[in-house]
Scaffold this active site. Sequence first.
Site, mmCIF file in Angstrom:
data_model
loop_
_atom_site.group_PDB
_atom_site.id
_atom_site.type_symbol
_atom_site.label_atom_id
_atom_site.label_comp_id
_atom_site.label_asym_id
_atom_site.label_seq_id
_atom_site.Cartn_x
_atom_site.Cartn_y
_atom_site.Cartn_z
ATOM 1 N N LYS A 1 -8.763 4.786 -2.542
ATOM 2 C CA LYS A 1 -9.344 4.125 -1.439
ATOM 3 C C LYS A 1 -10.489 4.904 -1.147
ATOM 4 C CE LYS A 1 -7.744 2.387 3.112
ATOM 5 N NZ LYS A 1 -6.534 2.449 4.225
ATOM 6 N N CYS B 1 -5.677 -2.397 2.383
ATOM 7 C CA CYS B 1 -5.893 -2.454 3.760
ATOM 8 C C CYS B 1 -7.650 -2.760 4.337
ATOM 9 C CB CYS B 1 -5.384 -1.278 4.506
ATOM 10 S SG CYS B 1 -4.589 -1.311 5.945
ATOM 11 N N GLU C 1 0.793 -1.137 -0.077
ATOM 12 C CA GLU C 1 -0.149 0.049 -0.060
ATOM 13 C C GLU C 1 0.936 1.373 0.022
ATOM 14 O OE1 GLU C 1 -3.689 1.823 2.645
ATOM 15 O OE2 GLU C 1 -2.400 0.239 3.380
#
Length: 323
Positions: A129, A163, A47
Amino acid sequence: MASKSVIKAAAAQLKPVLNDSLATTEKICDMIRASASQGANIIVFPETCVPNYPYFSFVLPPVLQGPEHLALYNEAVVIPGPITALVASAAKECGIVVVLGVNERDYGTLYNTQLVFDTDGQIVLKRRKITPTYHERMIWGQGDGSGLKAVDTTIARIGVLACWEHYNPLARYALMADHEEIHCSQFPGSLVGPIFADQMEVTMRHHALESGCFVINATGWLDDEQIKSITSDDKLQKALRGGCNTMIISPEGKHLATPLTEGEGILYADLDMKLIDKRKRMMDSVGHYSRPELLSLVVDKTAYRHIDVSDKRIAIKENIDQL
């Protein structure tokens, strides 16, 4: 559908060069070439590993974050730009799919962005995200649903999440319903402690089982010198250790290689794509095991803009000309 019956996967546990996008990208390109030399068809990186995950935001109070946050702005990635060009060139040179996490800069805002490069170097997916987690909300803006989809590459159909997006079951279901064959997940690593790695283990194996797909998970890693450069507080340094769990999981929820939990390295495994049908024959969460008349999901895939500009005079003239 996957173009090969067996795909060789690589998951990179990367130690970034803190606050240096070019140096980190050069390491990434070296890992791309190294994995391709081992026959890998796809490699997944952690990430926002370019230039690095904003570890400072987890251990510094907001009033002290300004210099580090501005440094991240200065090293963030413009898409397309020089950094993505380097990665695209390496992907094309090696004929390998690359999944990369970057800090993207879009004028005055940073985003946690995931990129999928196909074997010809083209970016076939750019997504942000959708909800930064906890301390991350001080760093990144929110993405939209336009990238919440699986994409076809020359080797397989790929979906990606970052995540704790994996704790949003509807986000995961959106990719499952889009028939991902390989799920690529990215975590920061070197965060929270061993419990983070334990939670990751459960989450990744469960998604593989529920989606009936392969999972390639990549985490970052910091050495002691890097941790001390982020905070001199011994107690806070503990929050930047552990939490690494780079792994490759089958649709049956099994590890295909021993996970990497310490150090930098590349994990390899062969993905036998027949295992997808073997799993889904028994339980297809988005097919014969679903009940869409009882339970269904609505996904807004609009790419939202802050301003839409139109010239009504041109539109009126075009309408007149068509009469």
